[in-house]
Every structure is written in structure tokens, then in C-alpha cells.
Scaffold this motif. Structure first.
Motif, PDB file in Angstrom:
ATOM      1  N   PHE A 205       0.835  -1.203   0.000  1.00 16.13           N
ATOM      2  CA  PHE A 205       0.000   0.000   0.000  1.00 16.13           C
ATOM      3  C   PHE A 205       0.871   1.254   0.000  1.00 16.13           C
ATOM      4  CE2 PHE A 205      -2.288   3.451   2.031  1.00 16.13           C
ATOM      5  CZ  PHE A 205      -3.543   3.397   1.439  1.00 16.13           C
ATOM      6  N   LEU A 206       1.888   1.278   0.873  1.00 10.92           N
ATOM      7  CA  LEU A 206       2.774   2.442   0.936  1.00 10.92           C
ATOM      8  C   LEU A 206       3.470   2.675  -0.401  1.00 10.92           C
ATOM      9  CD1 LEU A 206       4.480   2.109   4.447  1.00 10.92           C
ATOM     10  CD2 LEU A 206       2.425   3.364   3.815  1.00 10.92           C
ATOM     11  N   ASN A 207       3.899   1.596  -1.050  1.00 14.54           N
ATOM     12  CA  ASN A 207       4.563   1.732  -2.349  1.00 14.54           C
ATOM     13  C   ASN A 207       3.608   2.322  -3.384  1.00 14.54           C
ATOM     14  OD1 ASN A 207       7.011   0.666  -1.455  1.00 14.54           O
ATOM     15  ND2 ASN A 207       6.432  -1.438  -1.967  1.00 14.54           N
ATOM     16  N   MET A 208       2.376   1.814  -3.417  1.00 15.63           N
ATOM     17  CA  MET A 208       1.409   2.303  -4.402  1.00 15.63           C
ATOM     18  C   MET A 208       0.993   3.747  -4.124  1.00 15.63           C
ATOM     19  SD  MET A 208      -1.077  -0.939  -5.301  1.00 15.63           S
ATOM     20  CE  MET A 208      -1.408  -1.435  -3.617  1.00 15.63           C
ATOM     21  N   ALA A 209       0.916   4.105  -2.837  1.00 17.66           N
ATOM     22  CA  ALA A 209       0.485   5.452  -2.458  1.00 17.66           C
ATOM     23  C   ALA A 209       1.619   6.458  -2.490  1.00 17.66           C
ATOM     24  CB  ALA A 209      -0.152   5.425  -1.061  1.00 17.66           C
TER      25      ALA A 209
ATOM     26  N   HIS B 131      -8.408   5.846  -3.319  1.00 14.20           N
ATOM     27  CA  HIS B 131      -7.974   7.009  -4.095  1.00 14.20           C
ATOM     28  C   HIS B 131      -6.474   7.254  -3.917  1.00 14.20           C
ATOM     29  CE1 HIS B 131      -8.140  10.932  -6.022  1.00 14.20           C
ATOM     30  NE2 HIS B 131      -7.583  11.469  -4.954  1.00 14.20           N
ATOM     31  N   ARG B 132      -5.981   7.017  -2.709  1.00 14.20           N
ATOM     32  CA  ARG B 132      -4.551   7.222  -2.434  1.00 14.20           C
ATOM     33  C   ARG B 132      -3.669   6.335  -3.322  1.00 14.20           C
ATOM     34  NH1 ARG B 132      -2.595   9.496   2.405  1.00 14.20           N
ATOM     35  NH2 ARG B 132      -4.198  10.365   3.770  1.00 14.20           N
ATOM     36  N   ILE B 133      -4.145   5.147  -3.651  1.00 11.60           N
ATOM     37  CA  ILE B 133      -3.341   4.220  -4.456  1.00 11.60           C
ATOM     38  C   ILE B 133      -3.798   4.200  -5.914  1.00 11.60           C
ATOM     39  CG2 ILE B 133      -2.702   2.784  -2.475  1.00 11.60           C
ATOM     40  CD1 ILE B 133      -4.869   0.803  -3.316  1.00 11.60           C
ATOM     41  N   ASN B 134      -4.589   5.236  -6.283  1.00 12.76           N
ATOM     42  CA  ASN B 134      -5.017   5.438  -7.670  1.00 12.76           C
ATOM     43  C   ASN B 134      -5.934   4.346  -8.198  1.00 12.76           C
ATOM     44  OD1 ASN B 134      -3.474   7.880  -7.998  1.00 12.76           O
ATOM     45  ND2 ASN B 134      -1.637   6.608  -8.183  1.00 12.76           N
TER      46      ASN B 134
END
Length: 448
Positions: free
Chosen positions: A155-159, A326-329
Motif C-alpha cells: 500500500f505504501l509503495n502504491m500510495a 484514491h490514495r493508491i489510484n
């Protein structure tokens, strides 16, 4: 559990956090939205992108902030404090909703504030309750046992979130744990190892059927991972079991799926994001038939959204889940999903789309006929005559026979049956009496 303002700013705007570079007319709207939702912080002196610009912190400027807050109706005890060159406005969740300001009624929708009428707000809270499922503590979850570090890192990587913030502070800023460090339901959906045990109704069920009826199951998968992996796996399931044609121009090969990728992705994300998680009786269900794909979720249109406004107005049932996606598109912009589905299907021209909503919500993609004549059962005069004869016989025996029943009788696809029916009508051999539903067929000429 206390967190520094720097940590909060690093995490970015969200359902409970709003940055304001200036004290403008929209300031009180954000305060009003937080009061009508779950509360939050407005940080004055920070740009939308998280850049700290600073603001005035003298008594005169703070008086202007207080004057703006007096526009809020009803009165709410709001704390204003100064930290360095920033002003932090702590807005509690109101206990006497709905609240209004001079510009109307507002509620938090993901990372944005949305204007509503007073009646919509009253109706919203009557039907949805003041407590949102996603914000509640999950009573089964034990953080040390159930938290999935791998899902969190993904999640952190995607966001694109900085690793400079410690894990617990970031999870709290994301509203995935509460003040006691316990996982919320949103935390379970995104970062739990075993969603089956903790929240069985959040499983995504995918089924492939033979033909056009729910009779013979060819493949079935229950996806029990976190919400992001469930979305990805469901998309792959449908793509694996639907057709793709290839258009070759020069050395380039273009894939043309029955259902455009954009539309399929939006429909599945919509089902998982906007379902009613208080309804524990059913799951998101994705069904693949020969002639259609149906994506269904519990919970019809959310409160505050009238059928006439469907596709034009956005009311989010689960704003925190929407904000995290939304944070991770996975969600580009709140309120655009239905329009994107319709546009993609129109451009693709290989399927149609229908939306059904009552106690539940369904998106139905129907495959249009793009097959060759051989696929439709007319590769030869002998085959054509045989299929037409079988259909005429079936209609004579049962004038109310359905297209789906003709599929089973002839072994043709729904497109093949419809092609033959159109041809028989054009040749004057059959005609339809009455409407599509409730009518019947009449055989005029038995010769084939």
C-alpha cells in the motif's frame, strides 16, 4: 496516541484531514463537513500538495478564524491552536447533526467536502447511522496476530507515502487503527492476513457458468485476501473467462476484449468500495455467463442519491474506503466511475451495459454479436436449415419459449439464437405477439 503535525502533513489529506493555504470562504465549508461527518482537522498554512507555506498566527488573524467559525449553525465547541507558523483547527464530530454554514450544508466525501441539502443530510443519517462501518473497531482482530506487513508495504509503495513516519502513526492517520492501537474495519479490509475469519461477508465470490443460466458451474473462486488483492484477482478471473479479439496492423497487435478493461475495473472497484458492509448476509458476487457478466453488491443507491441523479451526482457510502483507494489510484476521482464505464463501453462497441439498483446494486455487461457466421450456426445451408427447423419446432410446442431456453434446445449461443430469430421474422415464418416480456411467438410458415 499522539502524533506530530509533521507526521500528519506527510501522510497527506484524507477523510479527517484538510489543508488550507489561505483563510477563504471555503474554510467554514470544510469545518461544516467535518462536523457532519466524523470530525477532523483543518490545518491553515499548508498547500494542497502538503507544502508548508505558513500563515499569520497573531491575535488579529485568530479573531478572523473565530469569526468564520461563528457562521456554523448550530454552535460547536471547536479548538484552535497554534503550532509554529501553522493554525490547527480541531473539529469534533457534531452531536446535533446536521450542521450548516452561510453557504449551505456540507458533508465529507473521501478527501473532499460535498454540498448537500438539509433533507439529504437528515435522510442520510437516518438511514446510514452516525457511525460508519469502516470506522468501527473490529472486535475480532488482534493487531500483532492479524496485521499483514506485506499488504501494508504494498500500500505504501502504491500510495508513494514516505517511510519517515512510524508505522502506528501512519496507520492512525489513515484511520486504520483507533486511539488504542486496535484495527478498525477499514484496517482489516486493507491490512489483515485472514479476512475470511475476521469479516467473512467481505469475501469476493466469482463464478463461471456454462451457458446463460445458473445451472452448471464451470469454475468458482472465493477471494479472501485484502481488499486490493481481491479487486485484482476478481478482474483477472473475468478477463480469463471472457473473449479477447486481436487486431493486427503492421507489426502491432491490439487486444480488443469483450468488456473494456476500464469499464470492468471501474465496475468491480465500485462494487467492493461502495457495498453496504453492514449487510452481512451476502458478498460481492461476480458471475460470468456465455452472453453477459454481472457484478452485484449488497446495498442499493446510498442515502441522499435519488434515481434521477444516478451517474450525475456522487454520494459515497464508505468515504474512508474510497479515500484509501484514491490514495493508491484505484479511484481516479470520486463520482466519475459510472460515466467512465458508459464511455468505455460506447467506445468499445462489443458490449452493452445496464445498471440495476433496489435492495442491491448490479452492473450487467451484455456481449454484443461480433462473431462470424459460422459461429452463429450458419456455416452451411444444412446447418442453417437444421437450426431454423429446431427453433420453429420449439416455438410451435411452446409459443412462450424464451431465448435462453432456445439456447439450451439448439446448443447455440444467445447471439446465434437471436440471429436465427431475426432471419425467420424477416422471411415471414414467425412473428412476435405482444411485448418482449409477457408476449409470445406465432409460427406463420413451417417450411424451412
Amino acid at each position: 496516541m499522539e502524533f506530530s503535525i509533521k507526521d500528519i502533513i506527510e501522510a497527506g489529506e484524507g477523510y479527517h484531514i484538510e489543508f488550507k493555504e489561505f483563510l477563504d470562504k471555503s474554510f467554514v465549508e470544510e469545518v461544516c463537513a467535518f462536523a457532519n461527518s466524523g470530525g477532523g482537522r483543518v490545518i491553515l498554512g499548508v498547500a494542497d500538495n502538503g507544502t508548508i507555506k505558513g500563515t499569520h498566527t497573531d491575535n488579529s488573524f485568530r479573531s478572523r478564524v473565530q469569526d468564520s467559525l461563528r457562521q456554523l449553525q448550530l454552535y460547536l465547541d471547536i479548538e484552535i491552536r497554534v503550532q509554529d507558523n501553522l493554525i490547527i483547527v480541531e473539529v469534533p464530530e457534531g452531536s446535533d447533526k446536521p450542521y450548516a454554514c452561510s453557504r449551505g450544508f456540507f458533508i465529507r466525501n473521501g478527501a473532499n467536502s460535498q454540498k448537500l441539502t438539509r433533507n439529504e443530510i437528515i435522510d442520510f443519517f437516518q438511514k446510514e447511522g452516525r457511525i460508519r462501518f469502516e470506522e468501527l473497531r473490529n472486535e475480532k482482530a488482534v493487531f500483532d496476530n492479524d496485521f499483514d506487513e506485506r499488504a501494508f508495504e504494498n500500500f505504501l509503495n502504491m500510495a508513494g507515502v514516505s517511510r519517515s513516519i512510524d508505522r502506528m502513526s501512519l496507520l492512525r492517520n489513515l484511520d486504520c487503527i483507533n486511539d488504542e492501537g486496535k484495527l478498525t474495519n477499514a484496517g482489516v479490509l486493507f491490512f489483515a492476513k485472514d479476512i475470511d475469519f475476521l469479516m467473512n461477508h467481505a469475501i469476493v465470490v466469482c463464478v463461471l457458468y456454462k451457458g446463460t443460466e445458473k445451472v452448471h458451474i464451470l469454475d468458482k473462486k472465493d477471494f479472501k485476501e485484502n481488499i486490493v488483492e481481491n479487486i485484482d484477482n476478481a478482474i483477472l478471473f473475468v478477463k480469463r473467462h471472457t473473449n479477447v479479439q486481436y487486431k493486427i496492423e503492421g507489426v502491432q497487435r491490439e487486444e480488443i476484449p469483450d468488456i473494456p478493461d476500464v469499464a470492468l475495473r471501474e465496475a468491480i472497484i465500485n462494487a467492493v468500495c461502495h457495498r453496504d458492509y453492514f449487510d452481512r448476509s451476502s458478498n460481492v458476487l461476480i458471475e460470468v455467463f456465455d452472453d453477459r457478466v454481472q457484478i452485484s453488491n449488497p446495498g442499493g443507491l446510498p442515502s441522499g442519491l435519488r434515481p434521477s441523479e444516478f451517474g450525475r451526482k456522487s454520494v459515497t457510502r464508505n468515504p474512508l474506503i474510497a479515500s484509501l483507494l484514491h490514495r493508491i489510484n484505484y479511484i481516479e476521482k470520486v463520482g466519475t466511475g459510472i460515466s467512465r464505464i458508459i464511455q468505455a463501453v460506447d467506445e468499445n462497441k462489443k458490449s452493452s451495459v445496464e445498471f440495476e439498483y433496489n435492495s442491491g446494486f448490479s452492473v450487467i455487461f451484455r456481449k454484443l454479436d461480433r462473431t462470424s457466421e459460422a459461429d452463429l450456426g450458419e456455416s452451411s445451408e444444412k446447418t442453417k436449415g437444421k437450426n431454423a427447423e429446431i427453433i420453429l419446432e420449439a416455438i410451435r410446442d411452446n409459443p412462450t419459449v424464451t431465448r435462453e431456453e432456445l439456447c439450451q434446445i439448439t446448443g447455440l449461443s444467445i447471439q446465434g439464437v437471436e440471429w436465427n430469430l431475426r432471419k425467420l421474422k424477416a422471411e415471414g415464418k414467425i412473428k412476435r405477439i405482444g411485448p418482449a416480456k409477457g408476449g409470445h411467438w406465432e409460427v406463420i410458415d413451417y417450411s424451412c
